[in-house]
Motif scaffolding. Structure first.
Motif, mmCIF file in Angstrom:
data_model
loop_
_atom_site.group_PDB
_atom_site.id
_atom_site.type_symbol
_atom_site.label_atom_id
_atom_site.label_comp_id
_atom_site.label_asym_id
_atom_site.label_seq_id
_atom_site.Cartn_x
_atom_site.Cartn_y
_atom_site.Cartn_z
ATOM 1 N N ASP A 1 -29.183 55.341 3.599
ATOM 2 C CA ASP A 1 -29.860 56.491 4.193
ATOM 3 C C ASP A 1 -29.009 57.751 4.123
ATOM 4 O OD1 ASP A 1 -28.050 55.286 5.997
ATOM 5 O OD2 ASP A 1 -29.037 56.225 7.704
ATOM 6 N N GLU A 2 -27.735 57.606 3.725
ATOM 7 C CA GLU A 2 -26.869 58.769 3.556
ATOM 8 C C GLU A 2 -26.797 59.227 2.099
ATOM 9 O OE1 GLU A 2 -23.110 58.963 5.410
ATOM 10 O OE2 GLU A 2 -23.853 58.377 7.388
ATOM 11 N N HIS B 1 -28.918 61.317 -0.351
ATOM 12 C CA HIS B 1 -30.055 62.237 -0.376
ATOM 13 C C HIS B 1 -30.227 62.787 -1.786
ATOM 14 C CE1 HIS B 1 -29.893 62.120 4.009
ATOM 15 N NE2 HIS B 1 -28.588 62.317 3.904
ATOM 16 N N ASP C 1 -34.869 52.708 -1.198
ATOM 17 C CA ASP C 1 -33.537 52.116 -1.122
ATOM 18 C C ASP C 1 -33.030 51.730 -2.509
ATOM 19 O OD1 ASP C 1 -33.259 52.346 1.630
ATOM 20 O OD2 ASP C 1 -33.967 50.307 2.038
ATOM 21 N N ARG D 1 -31.985 54.902 -4.352
ATOM 22 C CA ARG D 1 -30.725 55.449 -3.859
ATOM 23 C C ARG D 1 -29.534 54.596 -4.290
ATOM 24 N NH1 ARG D 1 -33.458 57.335 1.786
ATOM 25 N NH2 ARG D 1 -33.887 55.100 1.926
#
Length: 364
Positions: free
Chosen positions: A44-45, A47, A287, A290
């Motif tokens: 989630d970090e 971006h 996910d 990323r």
């Protein structure tokens, strides 16, 4: 005669324990009660920067990925979960069939049960429903140490695996009732298997992540692919804690959140020239995307696919995996990339905790 009976009784006991353990693992993972409590994946970090003018049709996005010499339709792996019980057989066949239908890779759970009970081989048999899928076999490092290379090759051949995951699980074993305590000689085992087996060897953790130093060590041993299986999703320490009693349960509660977050584990090894499968807490196509942006070759999911299958059978698993692929396509498109492989060089902003992991742990 007494010695023979004693040996048989010991083997029967081991088989019963492993069968019960496998059933417990399925139930606990499907329940969602054994997720990491306070530590996340750090994905989630990551971006990705939005491209409001992508200048392409979304259907033109190329998700094709080469992993372990096989071409996948999308960079997604249905990660290894189970085997050795009748329920596991049906799970494996449904999930492998879904992977085949979508051109994804499929991983088997630990084949240790096959070593003790060859008659459980049918619970790992998926080639008839997944004739062209990339299928990953699975054995623990400690078990591999005690087996000949020819015996391990028989395990690979028996399931028609295209590669063999050798899993590392020291934290899990510390908590598991009757778990292993001796992990000496692991690198030599890996070197032997790389030299002796006709298929690639993938070094895989089981929920605690792979550090840069370990990735470098296995690369030096000849390994070309790792599955980081980082912290942030199912805690396999937590799984064994739920099964343990007494001192092991107390220690398991203390170590429940132990491990390297998945995002950090991927980023720490991204420049080592290894194929990286990012597993451990991936729950969406976002996910996966990323993880690709951090340097992974593919992203793997286990528990959420299992839950989708438990709730909706084969069709439920298939629909969920279609949703995952759609998510990867959407983020690739919105990041301005023409292919999922281009995500690795896409503009991105990293959060402070992930940056700290990559800066500090990357020095070692």
């Amino acid at each position: 005669m007494a010695d023979t009976r004693d040996t048989q009784n010991t083997q029967d006991c081991q088989e019963s324990i492993i069968g019960a353990r496998k059933a417990d693992h399925i139930a606990l993972c499907a329940s969602g009660k054994v997720e990491f409590r306070q530590k996340g994946t750090l994905l989630d970090e990551v971006h990705l920067v939005h491209d409001a003018l992508p200048e392409r049709h979304v259907d033109s996005i190329d998700l094709g990925t080469t992993l372990l010499g096989h071409r996948l339709a999308a960079p997604v792996v249905v990660s290894g979960m189970t085997g050795g019980t009748p329920e596991a057989r049906e799970i494996n066949r449904d999930l492998a069939r879904a992977a085949e239908a979508l051109g994804l890779a499929f991983g088997l759970g630990s084949q240790r049960a096959m070593v003790l009970r060859p008659d459980t081989a049918a619970t790992y048999a998926v080639r008839d429903v997944a004739p062209t899928a990339l299928v990953l076999g699975n054995i623990g490092l400690v078990q591999a140490r005690d087996m000949s290379s020819s015996a391990i090759r028989e395990l690979v051949d028996a399931v028609g695996a295209d590669a063999l995951c050798v899993h590392l699980n020291p934290a899990m074993e510390l908590i598991q009732p009757g778990g292993d305590r001796d992990f000496r000689g692991g690198l030599k085992v890996i070197e032997r298997l790389v030299a002796d087996l006709p298929v690639p060897v993938v070094i895989k953790e089981t929920g605690c992540g792979i550090s840069r130093s370990v990735a470098r060590a296995v690369r030096a041993a000849g390994v070309t692919a790792i599955d980081v299986s980082g912290a942030g999703g199912t805690s396999w320490v937590g799984v064994e804690t739920e099964r343990a009693r007494g001192p092991e349960r107390l220690l398991g509660d203390e170590l429940w959140d132990w491990g390297i977050p998945t995002g950090a584990s991927v980023g720490l090894s991204a420049d080592l020239g290894l194929e990286i499968i990012a597993t451990g807490g991936l729950r969406s196509g976002s996910d996966v995307a990323r993880a690709l942006a951090l340097g992974a070759t593919a992203g793997g999911l286990a528990a959420p696919v299992l839950r989708a299958r438990q709730e909706g059978g084969y069709e439920g698993a298939l629909a969920f995996l279609r949703h995952i692929v759609a998510g990867v396509r959407a983020l690739t498109f919105l990041a301005g990339c023409g292919s999922s492989a281009q995500l690795r060089s896409a503009p991105r902003v990293l959060g402070p905790t992930l940056r700290a992991w990559l800066e500090e742990a990357g020095r070692r």
